[in-house]
Design an enzyme around this catalytic site. Structure first.
Site, PDB file in Angstrom:
ATOM      1  N   GLU A   1      10.528  16.182  14.878  1.00 54.58           N
ATOM      2  CA  GLU A   1      10.950  16.012  13.485  1.00 54.58           C
ATOM      3  C   GLU A   1      10.334  17.132  12.639  1.00 54.58           C
ATOM      4  OE1 GLU A   1       9.225  12.767  11.124  1.00 54.58           O
ATOM      5  OE2 GLU A   1      11.237  12.290  10.426  1.00 54.58           O
TER       6      GLU A   1
ATOM      7  N   SER B   1       5.277   7.712   9.884  1.00 55.16           N
ATOM      8  CA  SER B   1       5.462   8.580  11.050  1.00 55.16           C
ATOM      9  C   SER B   1       5.359   7.791  12.359  1.00 55.16           C
ATOM     10  CB  SER B   1       4.393   9.674  11.024  1.00 55.16           C
ATOM     11  OG  SER B   1       3.128   9.073  11.158  1.00 55.16           O
TER      12      SER B   1
ATOM     13  N   GLU C   1       9.522   1.394  10.702  1.00 56.23           N
ATOM     14  CA  GLU C   1      10.605   2.316  10.333  1.00 56.23           C
ATOM     15  C   GLU C   1      10.023   3.719  10.418  1.00 56.23           C
ATOM     16  OE1 GLU C   1      13.711   1.357   9.662  1.00 56.23           O
ATOM     17  OE2 GLU C   1      13.063  -0.668  10.111  1.00 56.23           O
TER      18      GLU C   1
ATOM     19  N   LYS D   1       0.849  -1.203   0.000  1.00 60.63           N
ATOM     20  CA  LYS D   1       0.000   0.000   0.000  1.00 60.63           C
ATOM     21  C   LYS D   1       0.879   1.247   0.000  1.00 60.63           C
ATOM     22  CE  LYS D   1      -1.835   2.860   2.807  1.00 60.63           C
ATOM     23  NZ  LYS D   1      -1.767   4.101   1.989  1.00 60.63           N
ATOM     24  N   PRO D   2       0.959   1.894  -1.168  1.00 57.13           N
ATOM     25  CA  PRO D   2       1.725   3.144  -1.208  1.00 57.13           C
ATOM     26  C   PRO D   2       0.956   4.259  -0.507  1.00 57.13           C
ATOM     27  CG  PRO D   2       1.241   2.280  -3.435  1.00 57.13           C
ATOM     28  CD  PRO D   2       0.376   1.548  -2.470  1.00 57.13           C
TER      29      PRO D   2
ATOM     30  N   CYS E   1      14.045  10.630   6.096  1.00 56.03           N
ATOM     31  CA  CYS E   1      13.975  10.194   7.494  1.00 56.03           C
ATOM     32  C   CYS E   1      15.317  10.335   8.192  1.00 56.03           C
ATOM     33  CB  CYS E   1      13.462   8.761   7.579  1.00 56.03           C
ATOM     34  SG  CYS E   1      14.455   7.588   6.647  1.00 56.03           S
TER      35      CYS E   1
HETATM   36  P1  NAD Z   1       2.280   8.521   7.706  1.00 54.56           P
HETATM   37  O1  NAD Z   1       2.506   7.766   8.963  1.00 54.56           O
HETATM   38  O2  NAD Z   1       1.318   9.622   7.699  1.00 54.56           O
HETATM   39  O3  NAD Z   1       1.823   7.516   6.542  1.00 54.56           O
HETATM   40  C1  NAD Z   1       2.576   6.391   6.176  1.00 54.56           C
HETATM   41  C2  NAD Z   1       1.651   5.356   5.544  1.00 54.56           C
HETATM   42  O4  NAD Z   1       0.750   4.856   6.528  1.00 54.56           O
HETATM   43  C3  NAD Z   1       0.795   5.894   4.414  1.00 54.56           C
HETATM   44  O5  NAD Z   1       0.735   4.926   3.395  1.00 54.56           O
HETATM   45  C4  NAD Z   1      -0.567   6.072   5.076  1.00 54.56           C
HETATM   46  O6  NAD Z   1      -1.652   6.004   4.175  1.00 54.56           O
HETATM   47  C5  NAD Z   1      -0.581   4.890   6.021  1.00 54.56           C
HETATM   48  N1  NAD Z   1      -1.481   5.005   7.165  1.00 54.56           N
HETATM   49  C6  NAD Z   1      -2.025   6.118   7.722  1.00 54.56           C
HETATM   50  N2  NAD Z   1      -2.789   5.768   8.795  1.00 54.56           N
HETATM   51  C7  NAD Z   1      -2.703   4.430   8.914  1.00 54.56           C
HETATM   52  C8  NAD Z   1      -3.242   3.479   9.847  1.00 54.56           C
HETATM   53  N3  NAD Z   1      -4.026   3.856  10.868  1.00 54.56           N
HETATM   54  N4  NAD Z   1      -2.930   2.173   9.689  1.00 54.56           N
HETATM   55  C9  NAD Z   1      -2.110   1.779   8.690  1.00 54.56           C
HETATM   56  N5  NAD Z   1      -1.593   2.625   7.767  1.00 54.56           N
HETATM   57  C10 NAD Z   1      -1.865   3.934   7.892  1.00 54.56           C
HETATM   58  O7  NAD Z   1       3.736   8.999   7.247  1.00 54.56           O
HETATM   59  P2  NAD Z   1       4.092   9.935   6.014  1.00 54.56           P
HETATM   60  O8  NAD Z   1       3.702  11.329   6.357  1.00 54.56           O
HETATM   61  O9  NAD Z   1       3.572   9.316   4.758  1.00 54.56           O
HETATM   62  O10 NAD Z   1       5.690   9.792   5.964  1.00 54.56           O
HETATM   63  C11 NAD Z   1       6.585  10.645   6.612  1.00 54.56           C
HETATM   64  C12 NAD Z   1       7.154   9.957   7.833  1.00 54.56           C
HETATM   65  O11 NAD Z   1       7.787   8.737   7.455  1.00 54.56           O
HETATM   66  C13 NAD Z   1       8.238  10.787   8.494  1.00 54.56           C
HETATM   67  O12 NAD Z   1       8.058  10.769   9.894  1.00 54.56           O
HETATM   68  C14 NAD Z   1       9.521  10.050   8.128  1.00 54.56           C
HETATM   69  O13 NAD Z   1      10.586  10.229   9.021  1.00 54.56           O
HETATM   70  C15 NAD Z   1       9.055   8.631   8.097  1.00 54.56           C
HETATM   71  N6  NAD Z   1       9.959   7.778   7.323  1.00 54.56           N
HETATM   72  C16 NAD Z   1      10.724   6.856   7.989  1.00 54.56           C
HETATM   73  C17 NAD Z   1      11.637   6.077   7.287  1.00 54.56           C
HETATM   74  C18 NAD Z   1      12.505   5.061   7.975  1.00 54.56           C
HETATM   75  O14 NAD Z   1      13.074   4.222   7.298  1.00 54.56           O
HETATM   76  N7  NAD Z   1      12.658   5.104   9.287  1.00 54.56           N
HETATM   77  C19 NAD Z   1      11.748   6.233   5.902  1.00 54.56           C
HETATM   78  C20 NAD Z   1      10.950   7.182   5.266  1.00 54.56           C
HETATM   79  C21 NAD Z   1      10.046   7.952   5.982  1.00 54.56           C
END
Ligand code: NAD
Length: 509
Positions: free
Chosen positions: A374, A223, A244, A171-172, A278
């Site tokens: 962050e 996140s 992650e 799921k992207p 990240c």
């Molecule tokens: P997000 O948590 O808002 O969303 C990530 C994914 O989760 C999306 O596909 C979203 O649709 C899905 N999602 C949202 N609610 C959900 C739920 N209740 N259950 C399951 N899935 C759900 O994060 P974002 O804003 O897309 O990404 C940015 C964050 O990702 C930043 O905090 C960044 O640091 C982190 N990140 C971490 C790494 C790593 O390897 N540690 C790598 C890249 C990004």
């Protein structure tokens, strides 16, 4: 402005309309995968997985190598979609997404057999048995990804899960759905059988349905807040997960650092992908003796960056407009509490609607939001410290622990500092590039995550390591079987005395 908006439909399904962060033009609609659709997709994946697991590593590797060849020779098609979804520069899309994707496909194609092949560790005590450890695929793996690296962060775990013999539902992020979908298109073109990899599209509701949809593992990148929800749901479902999550990576610049390289590394680390990384450099601790020179170089290099959304440029727009709110909140707090803006510090509407100028801050204090939470944007706060100990103490005083960097010409000193940082990984004299080193296990500590991906550890994490203990000689009975007698106890005491009470026994145990 919003990049993702719901649209009215007549087909009874939810649809989301997505726009490009570079031009704000609509790039397309996605039909959201409902919870029922997710369950049906899991069932199809479960039906397809045994045949996939029955293929050899060599057969799976052929598909991965074919995918790499398609990506290498037809990269413009992939980069176009990635650029439309992210607004990034051509070079950054190539460097951040396509290059590591080629490496992931070919590395795991080449090494999965050695990493996941049966192992026969010798037994130190139970010498009458033989141990075989076999790596069994888990079944169906759900992969949920964020918008900041929409192709590579979907492809890399998918390749590992597939090479291990699992079926995958990916799921992207709803913010970058088309770049995420490329993973499915690429592997289907390379000959991956139907239903072994399926893309489910949608927002958090689809992600939550996937976690609850009957999968055997979740690989989540995103996140901290969402990671917590995913972790809780995985706990309820008793399935393993890797989380992650976000970071607040510190950079420590020692007084003997190569200042030109360190300043270049700080600028790249902070502004790469417009700070939406990240492992981006979110805070710098620089020794007082060299601070002035270092800050001057950083500001000079930052001013030289070209920001834009078209043609040749260095720093692109924010991919997710809400990130601008976080940046502006952190900036307002910092400035109100006395931070000095050395360059940048405002939106850059000439470069693009969602652009924020690469910004360098000094006179920041540890309690400011910009040092605590962050930011995930192009802001580089710099703090001057007295010595290594102060730098390490401040770097570790964070709820995050993803990665970090240390800069010194004395590599032993830098490694010693690295070993004192409470982070998942550390880079010495380079920006945080550990995720790009396939051999390195990658994962955060504290709020930055649970578990590790990549390398032997990550690949084996998509399997159950099943020990099979085989008796070698087949006597009619074992010493410890019934009946329990005084004679048997005496023999067991003898064994205990010999194994743990004699030098030879201790050596063997
Ligand atoms: P997000 O948590 O808002 O969303 C990530 C994914 O989760 C999306 O596909 C979203 O649709 C899905 N999602 C949202 N609610 C959900 C739920 N209740 N259950 C399951 N899935 C759900 O994060 P974002 O804003 O897309 O990404 C940015 C964050 O990702 C930043 O905090 C960044 O640091 C982190 N990140 C971490 C790494 C790593 O390897 N540690 C790598 C890249 C990004």
């Amino acid at each position: 402005m919003a990049i993702v908006v719901p649209v009215d439909t007549t087909d009874g399904r939810r649809h989301l309309r997505v726009a490009s962060p570079a031009t704000q033009e609509v790039t397309g609609d996605i039909s959201v995968t409902s919870a029922d659709d997710v369950r049906a997709a899991v069932a199809r994946a479960r039906a397809a997985q045994p045949a996939w697991a029955a293929t050899s590593f060599a057969e799976r590797a052929v598909i991965m190598r074919r995918a790499a060849e398609i990506l290498r020779t037809d990269q413009a098609r992939f980069i176009d979609v990635i650029r439309r979804d992210t607004g990034r520069s051509q070079f950054e899309s190539l460097m951040m997404e396509v290059f590591p994707a080629l490496d992931s496909l070919t590395y795991y194609a080449k090494h999965a057999a050695a990493i996941l092949g049966d192992r026969r560790p010798g037994l130190h005590l139970l010498r009458t048995k033989k141990l075989l450890v076999t790596y069994r695929p888990l079944g169906v793996v759900g992969i949920i990804t964020p918008w900041n690296g929409p192709f590579i962060l979907g492809l890399n775990p998918t390749v590992q899960a597939l090479m291990a013999g699992n079926a995958v539902l990916l799921k992207p992020s709803e913010v970058t759905p088309f770049a995420g979908a490329l993973v499915g298109e690429l592997l289907a073109e390379a000959g991956l059988p139907a239903d072994v990899l399926q893309i489910v599209q949608g927002d958090g509701a689809t992600g939550a349905a996937l976690v609850d949809g009957g999968v055997d593992k979740i690989s989540f990148t995103g996140s901290v807040a969402t990671g917590r929800k995913v972790g809780e749901a995985c706990g309820r479902n008793l399935i393993p997960c890797t989380l992650e999550l976000g970071g607040k990576d510190a950079m420590i610049v020692c007084d003997d650092a190569d200042l030109e390289r360190a300043a270049g590394g700080a600028v790249f680390g902070a502004f790469f992908n417009a700070g939406q990384f990240c492992c981006g450099t979110e805070r710098v601790y620089v020794h007082q003796g060299i601070a002035e020179d270092f800050i001057r170089r950083v500001v000079e290099k930052t001013r030289a960056l070209r920001q834009g959304t078209d043609g040749e440029f260095d720093v692109g727009p924010m991919i997710w407009p809400r990130q601008l709110d976080t940046i502006e909140r952190h900036m307002a707090d910092a400035v109100a509490r006395g931070a000095t803006v050395r360059c940048g510090g405002r939106r850059n509407l000439e470069a693009g609607e969602l652009c924020y100028e690469p910004t360098v801050l000094t006179d920041v204090t540890h309690d400011m939001l910009i040092m605590q939470d962050e930011t995930f944007g192009p802001i580089l706060p710099i703090v001057v410290v007295a010595d290594d100990d102060e730098a390490i103490r401040l770097a570790n005083d964070s709820r995050y622990g993803l990665s970090g960097t240390v800069w010194s010409k004395d590599k032993a000193r830098a490694v010693a500092i690295a070993k004192r940082l409470d982070t998942g990984s550390v880079c010495v004299n380079d920006s945080s590039i550990t995720y790009g080193a396939c051999e390195a296990p990658f994962g955060g500590r504290k709020a930055s995550g649970v578990g590790q991906v990549n390398g032997d550890t990550g690949l084996r994490g998509y399997c159950h390591a099943q020990p099979i203990l085989v008796d070698r000689f087949g006597p009619k009975e074992e010493q410890v079987w019934y009946p329990y007698t005084a004679d048997k106890e005496r023999t067991l005491q003898k064994v205990i005395r010999w194994v743990w009470g004699t030098p030879l026994g201790r050596w063997m145990s």
